[in-house]
Design a protein around this motif. Sequence first.
Motif, PDB file in Angstrom:
ATOM      1  N   ILE A 156       0.826  -1.207   0.000  1.00  0.00           N
ATOM      2  CA  ILE A 156       0.000   0.000   0.000  1.00  0.00           C
ATOM      3  C   ILE A 156       0.860   1.256   0.000  1.00  0.00           C
ATOM      4  O   ILE A 156       0.589   2.217  -0.729  1.00  0.00           O
ATOM      5  N   TYR A 157       1.912   1.273   0.800  1.00  0.00           N
ATOM      6  CA  TYR A 157       2.746   2.468   0.852  1.00  0.00           C
ATOM      7  C   TYR A 157       3.435   2.712  -0.489  1.00  0.00           C
ATOM      8  O   TYR A 157       3.515   3.853  -0.958  1.00  0.00           O
ATOM      9  N   ASP A 158       3.933   1.665  -1.132  1.00  0.00           N
ATOM     10  CA  ASP A 158       4.552   1.819  -2.444  1.00  0.00           C
ATOM     11  C   ASP A 158       3.572   2.409  -3.452  1.00  0.00           C
ATOM     12  O   ASP A 158       3.950   3.212  -4.313  1.00  0.00           O
ATOM     13  N   ALA A 159       2.296   1.994  -3.346  1.00  0.00           N
ATOM     14  CA  ALA A 159       1.283   2.522  -4.258  1.00  0.00           C
ATOM     15  C   ALA A 159       1.084   4.015  -4.060  1.00  0.00           C
ATOM     16  O   ALA A 159       0.906   4.762  -5.036  1.00  0.00           O
ATOM     17  N   LEU A 160       1.122   4.478  -2.821  1.00  0.00           N
ATOM     18  CA  LEU A 160       0.993   5.912  -2.553  1.00  0.00           C
ATOM     19  C   LEU A 160       2.256   6.655  -2.969  1.00  0.00           C
ATOM     20  O   LEU A 160       2.188   7.749  -3.545  1.00  0.00           O
ATOM     21  N   LEU A 161       3.418   6.083  -2.690  1.00  0.00           N
ATOM     22  CA  LEU A 161       4.694   6.675  -3.081  1.00  0.00           C
ATOM     23  C   LEU A 161       4.767   6.881  -4.589  1.00  0.00           C
ATOM     24  O   LEU A 161       5.308   7.883  -5.073  1.00  0.00           O
ATOM     25  N   ASP A 162       4.201   5.961  -5.340  1.00  0.00           N
ATOM     26  CA  ASP A 162       4.264   6.012  -6.800  1.00  0.00           C
ATOM     27  C   ASP A 162       3.562   7.247  -7.366  1.00  0.00           C
ATOM     28  O   ASP A 162       3.855   7.675  -8.479  1.00  0.00           O
ATOM     29  N   ASP A 163       2.648   7.833  -6.615  1.00  0.00           N
ATOM     30  CA  ASP A 163       2.002   9.069  -7.054  1.00  0.00           C
ATOM     31  C   ASP A 163       3.004  10.210  -7.187  1.00  0.00           C
ATOM     32  O   ASP A 163       2.834  11.101  -8.024  1.00  0.00           O
ATOM     33  N   TYR A 164       4.031  10.205  -6.342  1.00  0.00           N
ATOM     34  CA  TYR A 164       4.975  11.318  -6.286  1.00  0.00           C
ATOM     35  C   TYR A 164       6.306  11.004  -6.943  1.00  0.00           C
ATOM     36  O   TYR A 164       6.971  11.906  -7.460  1.00  0.00           O
ATOM     37  N   GLU A 165       6.711   9.737  -6.928  1.00  0.00           N
ATOM     38  CA  GLU A 165       7.975   9.323  -7.543  1.00  0.00           C
ATOM     39  C   GLU A 165       7.730   8.013  -8.294  1.00  0.00           C
ATOM     40  O   GLU A 165       7.936   6.926  -7.742  1.00  0.00           O
ATOM     41  N   PRO A 166       7.258   8.122  -9.544  1.00  0.00           N
ATOM     42  CA  PRO A 166       6.923   6.910 -10.296  1.00  0.00           C
ATOM     43  C   PRO A 166       8.082   5.920 -10.346  1.00  0.00           C
ATOM     44  O   PRO A 166       9.221   6.280 -10.633  1.00  0.00           O
ATOM     45  N   GLY A 167       7.756   4.681 -10.026  1.00  0.00           N
ATOM     46  CA  GLY A 167       8.755   3.617 -10.078  1.00  0.00           C
ATOM     47  C   GLY A 167       9.537   3.410  -8.808  1.00  0.00           C
ATOM     48  O   GLY A 167      10.243   2.403  -8.666  1.00  0.00           O
ATOM     49  N   ALA A 168       9.453   4.340  -7.849  1.00  0.00           N
ATOM     50  CA  ALA A 168      10.220   4.208  -6.604  1.00  0.00           C
ATOM     51  C   ALA A 168       9.584   3.166  -5.687  1.00  0.00           C
ATOM     52  O   ALA A 168       8.362   2.993  -5.675  1.00  0.00           O
ATOM     53  N   LYS A 169      10.415   2.479  -4.922  1.00  0.00           N
ATOM     54  CA  LYS A 169       9.966   1.482  -3.949  1.00  0.00           C
ATOM     55  C   LYS A 169      10.580   1.799  -2.591  1.00  0.00           C
ATOM     56  O   LYS A 169      11.730   2.239  -2.496  1.00  0.00           O
ATOM     57  N   ALA A 170       9.829   1.540  -1.551  1.00  0.00           N
ATOM     58  CA  ALA A 170      10.321   1.827  -0.203  1.00  0.00           C
ATOM     59  C   ALA A 170      11.589   1.047   0.112  1.00  0.00           C
ATOM     60  O   ALA A 170      12.484   1.557   0.805  1.00  0.00           O
ATOM     61  N   THR A 171      11.704  -0.163  -0.393  1.00  0.00           N
ATOM     62  CA  THR A 171      12.909  -0.949  -0.111  1.00  0.00           C
ATOM     63  C   THR A 171      14.155  -0.289  -0.699  1.00  0.00           C
ATOM     64  O   THR A 171      15.227  -0.314  -0.084  1.00  0.00           O
ATOM     65  N   ASP A 172      14.029   0.320  -1.882  1.00  0.00           N
ATOM     66  CA  ASP A 172      15.162   1.026  -2.481  1.00  0.00           C
ATOM     67  C   ASP A 172      15.513   2.276  -1.672  1.00  0.00           C
ATOM     68  O   ASP A 172      16.693   2.586  -1.458  1.00  0.00           O
ATOM     69  N   VAL A 180       2.014  20.639   6.822  1.00  0.00           N
ATOM     70  CA  VAL A 180       0.643  20.529   6.332  1.00  0.00           C
ATOM     71  C   VAL A 180       0.366  19.198   5.645  1.00  0.00           C
ATOM     72  O   VAL A 180      -0.785  18.790   5.495  1.00  0.00           O
ATOM     73  N   HIS A 181       1.395  18.463   5.254  1.00  0.00           N
ATOM     74  CA  HIS A 181       1.283  17.356   4.307  1.00  0.00           C
ATOM     75  C   HIS A 181       0.263  16.296   4.702  1.00  0.00           C
ATOM     76  O   HIS A 181      -0.594  15.904   3.893  1.00  0.00           O
ATOM     77  N   TRP A 182       0.365  15.772   5.913  1.00  0.00           N
ATOM     78  CA  TRP A 182      -0.518  14.680   6.301  1.00  0.00           C
ATOM     79  C   TRP A 182      -1.967  15.139   6.386  1.00  0.00           C
ATOM     80  O   TRP A 182      -2.886  14.372   6.090  1.00  0.00           O
ATOM     81  N   SER A 183      -2.190  16.383   6.777  1.00  0.00           N
ATOM     82  CA  SER A 183      -3.564  16.869   6.895  1.00  0.00           C
ATOM     83  C   SER A 183      -4.274  16.881   5.554  1.00  0.00           C
ATOM     84  O   SER A 183      -5.503  16.761   5.494  1.00  0.00           O
ATOM     85  N   VAL A 184      -3.523  17.023   4.452  1.00  0.00           N
ATOM     86  CA  VAL A 184      -4.144  17.034   3.124  1.00  0.00           C
ATOM     87  C   VAL A 184      -3.907  15.717   2.378  1.00  0.00           C
ATOM     88  O   VAL A 184      -4.109  15.634   1.167  1.00  0.00           O
ATOM     89  N   GLY A 185      -3.462  14.694   3.100  1.00  0.00           N
ATOM     90  CA  GLY A 185      -3.390  13.364   2.522  1.00  0.00           C
ATOM     91  C   GLY A 185      -2.152  13.058   1.709  1.00  0.00           C
ATOM     92  O   GLY A 185      -2.145  12.081   0.952  1.00  0.00           O
ATOM     93  N   LEU A 186      -1.089  13.835   1.865  1.00  0.00           N
ATOM     94  CA  LEU A 186       0.108  13.632   1.046  1.00  0.00           C
ATOM     95  C   LEU A 186       1.030  12.573   1.652  1.00  0.00           C
ATOM     96  O   LEU A 186       2.177  12.850   2.009  1.00  0.00           O
ATOM     97  N   PHE A 187       0.548  11.356   1.760  1.00  0.00           N
ATOM     98  CA  PHE A 187       1.358  10.257   2.272  1.00  0.00           C
ATOM     99  C   PHE A 187       2.165   9.659   1.120  1.00  0.00           C
ATOM    100  O   PHE A 187       1.615   9.346   0.066  1.00  0.00           O
ATOM    101  N   GLY A 188       3.470   9.499   1.344  1.00  0.00           N
ATOM    102  CA  GLY A 188       4.377   9.093   0.285  1.00  0.00           C
ATOM    103  C   GLY A 188       5.154  10.263  -0.294  1.00  0.00           C
ATOM    104  O   GLY A 188       6.061  10.064  -1.104  1.00  0.00           O
ATOM    105  N   TYR A 189       4.833  11.455   0.143  1.00  0.00           N
ATOM    106  CA  TYR A 189       5.481  12.674  -0.363  1.00  0.00           C
ATOM    107  C   TYR A 189       6.817  12.940   0.325  1.00  0.00           C
ATOM    108  O   TYR A 189       7.811  13.286  -0.330  1.00  0.00           O
ATOM    109  N   PHE A 190       6.876  12.763   1.651  1.00  0.00           N
ATOM    110  CA  PHE A 190       8.063  13.175   2.414  1.00  0.00           C
ATOM    111  C   PHE A 190       9.374  12.574   1.910  1.00  0.00           C
ATOM    112  O   PHE A 190      10.380  13.292   1.820  1.00  0.00           O
ATOM    113  N   PRO A 191       9.447  11.286   1.574  1.00  0.00           N
ATOM    114  CA  PRO A 191      10.753  10.767   1.152  1.00  0.00           C
ATOM    115  C   PRO A 191      11.294  11.410  -0.117  1.00  0.00           C
ATOM    116  O   PRO A 191      12.497  11.385  -0.355  1.00  0.00           O
TER     117      PRO A 191
END
Length: 492
Positions: free
Chosen positions: A148-164, A398-409
Amino acid sequence: MTSFAELMAFQRETEALSQVAGRLGWDQETVMPRGAAAQRAEESGAMQSVLHARRIDPRIGEWLEAAEAEAVDDTARAQLRHIRRDHARAMRVPGDLAAAIARQAALAQGQWAEARAADDFATFAPVLAEIIALKREEGAALAAGGDIYDALLDDYEPGAKATDLDAMFSALRPRLVALREQALQQAGRRAALEGRFAPNKQMKLARKLAKTFGYDMARGRLDKAVHPFSSGSGSDVRITTRTSESDPFNCIYSTIHEVGHACYEQAIDPTYALTPLGRGVSMGVHESQSRIYENQLGRSRALTGWLYTEMRYAFGDFGVADADAFYGVVNALGRGFIRTEADEVQYNLHVLLRYDLERALISGDLQARDLEAAWNDRFAADFGYPVARPSDGCLQDVHWSVGLFGYFPTYTLGNVYAGCLHEALRVAVPDLDAHLSQGRLDPATEWLRENVQRYGGLMQPRDLITQATGAAPTEAPLLAYLEQKFGELYPA
C-alpha cells in the motif's frame, strides 16, 4: 482526427481543469476568507469528481489502443505512457472515494492550521485518523494486492519502492549524524543576526531574489502563506513565502526554494503545455531543483558574499561584520525543530523521521492518536532534546492533513538528485563561483534548464538524472559535498 489527436484534445481539457483545481488550493492558502472552508471543501470535492470521471472515461482505453500505432516519435510515446498510467490508477479508485478525499483534505487543512496555532494535537487527531483511513483505502485500491505504501509513493515518484529508499536512507543516516555531532560541538561560536527585519523589506528583497534566480513574474506571483509552496505550470506558476521579523532567512530561503520549483515549471518546453509532459516528472526531480537553487547555489560562499551586500542595503547593519562571517551565519548548525528551517546537514534527518512515521501510520502499526508521543520519542532519540509543543513537532507540516502520504521521502531523494546535478554542474561550468559572487545565476540556471527542466515529463525520473549527469543517481555526491562544506566550516 486521428485517435491520438482526439485523445490529446480530451487530455488537454482534463489538464486545464486540473490547473483550475490547483488554483482553488492556492486561493485557500493565500486569500480565501476563513469562513469559506466548508464551501471550498464542497467545491474541491466537486472538481475532483469531474476530474475523476474524465480520467476513467471508457473512451480513453479505446483511444489508447488505437493510438499505439500512431505514436511515431518519443514525445508521442511518452504522452501515451503518462496517460495510460494515470488512467490505470484512476480506474482502480472509486469516484466517491476520490471526491471524499478531496473534501476531507480541504476541511482538514483549515482544521490543521487552527490546531497548529493553538498547539492542540488532541483535537486534530480524529481528523487525521479519518484522512489516514481514506488514504489507506485509496492505497489498497491502487496496490491491487501489492504494498500500500509503495502505491501511494508512486504518485509522487513513479517507479520508486520503499525498499530502495531504505537502502539509500540507511547509507545517509550514519554519516549525517556523525557530521552533525562534529559541527554541533562548535556551533555556538558563530555570529548571529541582530535586530528586527521589517516584513515589507523582506518581501521586497524576496522579489528581487526571485527575479535574480530567473523567476518570470509576468507568468507568476509571490504571496504569503503559512506553509510556503509553489503551484501551477506553464504560463501561471505561483509561489508563496513567509516572513518572521526576527529571522529574514526564513523568507529569503523559502523564496529561493519555491523559485526552484517554479522555474522548473516555467522552463518546460511550451509545446508540452496542458499535456502530461507539461509538468515536472516527479516530486524527487522537482525537489532537486528547489534544493540546488536554495543550497548548493543559494548558500554557497560565492553567492552569500553577494547576498551580504544586498542584505546590508535592505536592512542596514544587522550585527554581522563581513561576508565571510555572513557565510557562517547562513550555514550555521544548531538546535531546532522545524524541517523547513533546518540546515543542510540536519534537514534529511527531519525527513527520515517523517518517512518512518508515515509508513507506520499507513501500515496501521501507529495510530493517529499516538502520533504526538511517537513523534516526540523519535525526535528526542534522533536529535537529543525534547519537543515542547505540537507546532514544533507533529503539527508543523501541512502534508498529512491534506493526505500527502508518500510525499516526504521525495524531499531527501530530491537532495540526492541535487547532489548529483551539482557535481555535474561544477564540471560543466568551472568558473561558476565567479558568476555567483556577482549575483549572476544565469550559467547555473541555464544549465539546469537545458539539462533537466525543459524536458518536463518526457523521461522517467532516474533516466532524466542519469542523462543530465552521466551516471545513475546515488547518495555519494551529496555526502561528499556536505562533508567537504561543513568539514571546512566546522573542522574536527
